[in-house]
Write a protein that holds these residues in place. Structure first.
Motif, PDB file in Angstrom:
ATOM      1  N   VAL A 171       7.377   8.921   5.596  1.00 50.72           N
ATOM      2  CA  VAL A 171       6.145   8.448   6.234  1.00 50.72           C
ATOM      3  C   VAL A 171       5.004   9.437   5.974  1.00 50.72           C
ATOM      4  O   VAL A 171       3.860   9.043   5.702  1.00 50.72           O
ATOM      5  CB  VAL A 171       6.363   8.230   7.741  1.00 50.72           C
ATOM      6  N   ALA A 172       5.320  10.738   6.042  1.00 44.08           N
ATOM      7  CA  ALA A 172       4.291  11.756   5.782  1.00 44.08           C
ATOM      8  C   ALA A 172       3.758  11.641   4.359  1.00 44.08           C
ATOM      9  O   ALA A 172       2.546  11.704   4.125  1.00 44.08           O
ATOM     10  CB  ALA A 172       4.870  13.151   6.024  1.00 44.08           C
ATOM     11  N   SER A 207       0.855  -1.180   0.000  1.00 45.11           N
ATOM     12  CA  SER A 207       0.000   0.000   0.000  1.00 45.11           C
ATOM     13  C   SER A 207       0.897   1.238   0.000  1.00 45.11           C
ATOM     14  O   SER A 207       2.124   1.138   0.118  1.00 45.11           O
ATOM     15  CB  SER A 207      -0.883   0.009   1.248  1.00 45.11           C
ATOM     16  N   SER A 208       0.305   2.417  -0.119  1.00 52.99           N
ATOM     17  CA  SER A 208       1.104   3.648  -0.068  1.00 52.99           C
ATOM     18  C   SER A 208       1.817   3.786   1.278  1.00 52.99           C
ATOM     19  O   SER A 208       2.959   4.254   1.353  1.00 52.99           O
ATOM     20  CB  SER A 208       0.209   4.868  -0.322  1.00 52.99           C
ATOM     21  N   SER A 209       1.162   3.368   2.362  1.00 55.02           N
ATOM     22  CA  SER A 209       1.803   3.419   3.687  1.00 55.02           C
ATOM     23  C   SER A 209       2.991   2.471   3.744  1.00 55.02           C
ATOM     24  O   SER A 209       4.038   2.797   4.321  1.00 55.02           O
ATOM     25  CB  SER A 209       0.791   3.064   4.773  1.00 55.02           C
ATOM     26  N   THR A 221      -4.563  11.192   0.142  1.00 58.77           N
ATOM     27  CA  THR A 221      -5.707  11.933   0.675  1.00 58.77           C
ATOM     28  C   THR A 221      -5.486  13.439   0.731  1.00 58.77           C
ATOM     29  O   THR A 221      -6.393  14.217   0.436  1.00 58.77           O
ATOM     30  CB  THR A 221      -6.037  11.435   2.099  1.00 58.77           C
ATOM     31  N   GLY A 226       3.835   8.954   2.479  1.00 57.05           N
ATOM     32  CA  GLY A 226       3.093   7.700   2.373  1.00 57.05           C
ATOM     33  C   GLY A 226       1.694   7.796   2.956  1.00 57.05           C
ATOM     34  O   GLY A 226       0.747   7.209   2.424  1.00 57.05           O
ATOM     35  N   ARG A 227       1.559   8.528   4.056  1.00 60.13           N
ATOM     36  CA  ARG A 227       0.252   8.657   4.710  1.00 60.13           C
ATOM     37  C   ARG A 227      -0.677   9.628   3.988  1.00 60.13           C
ATOM     38  O   ARG A 227      -1.905   9.442   3.982  1.00 60.13           O
ATOM     39  CB  ARG A 227       0.446   9.133   6.155  1.00 60.13           C
ATOM     40  N   LEU A 228      -0.100  10.681   3.410  1.00 61.38           N
ATOM     41  CA  LEU A 228      -0.923  11.774   2.919  1.00 61.38           C
ATOM     42  C   LEU A 228      -1.019  11.869   1.403  1.00 61.38           C
ATOM     43  O   LEU A 228      -1.859  12.622   0.900  1.00 61.38           O
ATOM     44  CB  LEU A 228      -0.383  13.105   3.465  1.00 61.38           C
ATOM     45  N   GLY A 250       5.848   4.017   2.028  1.00 58.99           N
ATOM     46  CA  GLY A 250       6.474   5.014   2.890  1.00 58.99           C
ATOM     47  C   GLY A 250       7.414   4.372   3.898  1.00 58.99           C
ATOM     48  O   GLY A 250       8.510   4.879   4.159  1.00 58.99           O
TER      49      GLY A 250
END
Length: 539
Positions: free
Chosen positions: A499-500, A105-107, A507, A502-504, A110
């Motif tokens: 990480v930022a 996944s994108s996370s 969205t 990957g999380r954002l 990341g």
């Protein structure tokens, strides 16, 4: 602590625990800052009745000349620097295909891009401390070997968690080689050539970037019968580190500056003789006999007092000694520059690695048109996640952006000694901030590619200026430890940036991009408080 920075092993010098520092000249001008007062030096220069002249480090380097040895050193250290770039940046190029094979996944992506930076955070200060204690060359050989071996083994990992672990261990090796390479290289350079030569060394990062992009472009789109193409790419990316370790082991001597600090006069003189012979090859000249001003105590001497308590007490003693360089950096005359460098390293690392590692993914999302964030409104499971056939345009664009480092590198080589590292550092960070903001604003893929090239060409000036400033702002017994520490800080920032993203990125894509722009602006302003150290003698 000795009143002059030419000291031996600070583990064996009890006064260092007090954080005492010598008086310093507060001059801060374009002519360079005198960081420590040489008049209070306790370096041993007594000839003991011997008529043989004794030279300081800077005098000995000048006596050895400049020529073939330094160009050989540039190639070997440059290849090692390029190998680090290949190992770090290869993950960004394999993401578009590996995400399907490893079901990421994108996370997860990341975390994967952050894993090597976590390893570098662990390895940076540890290896830097060991390099200040045991020698630069030995640490370089071991750290480069760790990088290459575990980087290659990652290609065989069948599961994401194992791939993540092996990339982390590889990062520990990378964390050691990056700061130590620049300390090692700078300690062979004449003062008036140091800035340009360190900038030339930094250009090999661009070479590694181009090599990684070129290999990805050549290898990943191909189909292999029993081996996924991105795994072969990972194997090839480990080769530069292993060959670099071999070159250091077979060809390169220990740093003469380190040997002088260790009180090893004969070994240091031998290194200067080797430098002279290679630099004066075919000219029929001989190096006159001379002695060296070395530290009066050798590193190999036993400490006056050792801890004989329990294992916990011995561990506490080791940790206390290992933390001494950090205490030295953030006390006394070094405090203000250390705080400023901490902020600058954090800002550029969050921005550069947070954005750079995601360039291939962002460009892939622009295939249907619009800005990098135009296709990020839907969660990743609802977008087309097909990885095959591989879109070669992504790797071509990565190659173009990597090549755009060249103007910035050339500019730094010719201007670093004229303008100074401080001016280049601040201005390049401010321009990088503007270029990142424009990446968010532009609406077409061509515009985004052009602005990304500007960011690449300008941000490399920032890194080159930091490489020069970092080696000149700290004395020998702190140099590798300081660079290792700030490298570790940078890796924390790189982890947070990846990480930022990957999380954002799926969205709130605008948030990480605009945050990068704001941090680069902050770093450019903070860099203005750093001292100017143009062509300063190494202490």
């Amino acid at each position: 602590m000795y009143r002059h920075v030419h000291t031996g092993d600070f583990e064996a010098r009890e006064p260092l625990l007090t954080g005492e520092y010598p008086e310093r000249d507060e001059r801060d001008s374009d002519e360079g800052e005198i960081i420590f007062d040489r008049s209070t030096s306790k370096i041993t220069c007594d000839d003991g009745g011997n008529t043989k002249r004794r030279l300081t480090y800077e005098e000995a380097v000048e006596e050895a000349g400049f020529g073939s040895f330094h160009w050989l050193l540039l190639v070997v250290c440059g290849w090692a620097n390029a190998s680090d770039a290949v190992e770090i940046l290869c993950v960004s190029f394999l993401l578009p295909t590996a995400r399907c094979d490893l079901r990421l996944s994108s996370s997860d992506m990341g975390l994967l891009t952050a894993s090597i930076f976590l390893g570098m955070m662990v390895g940076g200060y540890t290896w830097g401390y060991l390099a200040d204690q045991r020698g630069r060359r030995r640490v370089l050989v071991v750290s480069l070997t760790v990088n290459g071996v575990f980087g290659g083994l990652a290609s065989l990992a069948p599961r994401f968690w194992l791939f993540l672990l092996l990339r982390f261990i590889s990062g520990i090796g990378v964390g050691g080689s990056i700061p130590v390479i620049f300390s090692y290289f700078s300690e062979f350079m004449p003062r008036l050539r140091r800035g340009a030569m360190i900038s030339a060394l930094a250009t090999f990062w661009m070479a590694g970037n181009i090599l990684a992009a070129g290999l990805a472009w050549l290898v990943i789109p191909r189909t292999w019968a029993h081996f996924q193409s991105w795994r072969l790419f990972v194997v090839l990316c480990s080769v530069p580190s292993l060959t670099s370790a071999l070159l250091f082991r077979l060809l390169m001597p220990e740093s003469p500056k380190f040997l002088m600090e260790a009180g090893q006069e004969k070994e240091a003189i031998h290194v200067f003789q080797v430098m002279f012979k290679l630099n004066m090859w075919g000219k029929g000249k001989n190096l006159p006999e001379f002695g060296l001003c070395t530290s009066s105590k050798q590193r190999g001497e036993p400490e006056e007092s050792r801890t004989h308590g329990s294992r916990r007490e011995r561990l506490a003693c080791v940790l206390k000694k290992a933390s001494l360089p950090i205490k030295q950096m953030f006390n006394g005359p070094l405090q203000s520059r250390s705080v400023a460098l901490l902020v600058v390293f954090y800002c550029i690392s969050f921005g550069y690695y947070g954005l750079w590692m995601w360039f291939p993914e962002l460009f892939e999302r622009m295939e249907s048109g619009g800005s990098p964030c135009a296709n990020a409104s839907l969660p990743s499971p609802h977008r087309n996640q097909s990885c095959y056939p591989v879109k070669t345009a992504v790797y071509m664009e990565g190659f173009i952006i990597a090549a755009s480092n060249l103007p910035g590198n050339i500019f730094t080589i010719f201007m670093i000694d004229r303008l100074g590292g401080k001016a280049l550092l601040s201005c390049s960070l401010l321009v990088s901030s503007l270029s990142v903001f424009l990446i968010y604003v532009v609406q077409t893929k061509v515009q985004s590619l052009l602005v990304s090239c500007v960011f690449s060409g300008v941000s490399v000036i920032t890194w080159n200026a930091l490489d020069v400033l970092g080696t000149e702002l700290y004395p020998t017994q702190l140099r590798s430890s300081a660079l290792g520490f700030f490298t570790g800080v940078g890796r924390v920032a790189a982890i947070m940036g990846n990480v930022a993203f990957g999380r954002l990125v799926d969205t709130n894509c605008a948030v990480p991009i605009l945050l990068v722009s704001a941090l680069l602006l902050t770093g450019g302003l903070v860099a203005l408080v750093l001292p100017q150290t143009r062509q300063t003698e190494l202490t």
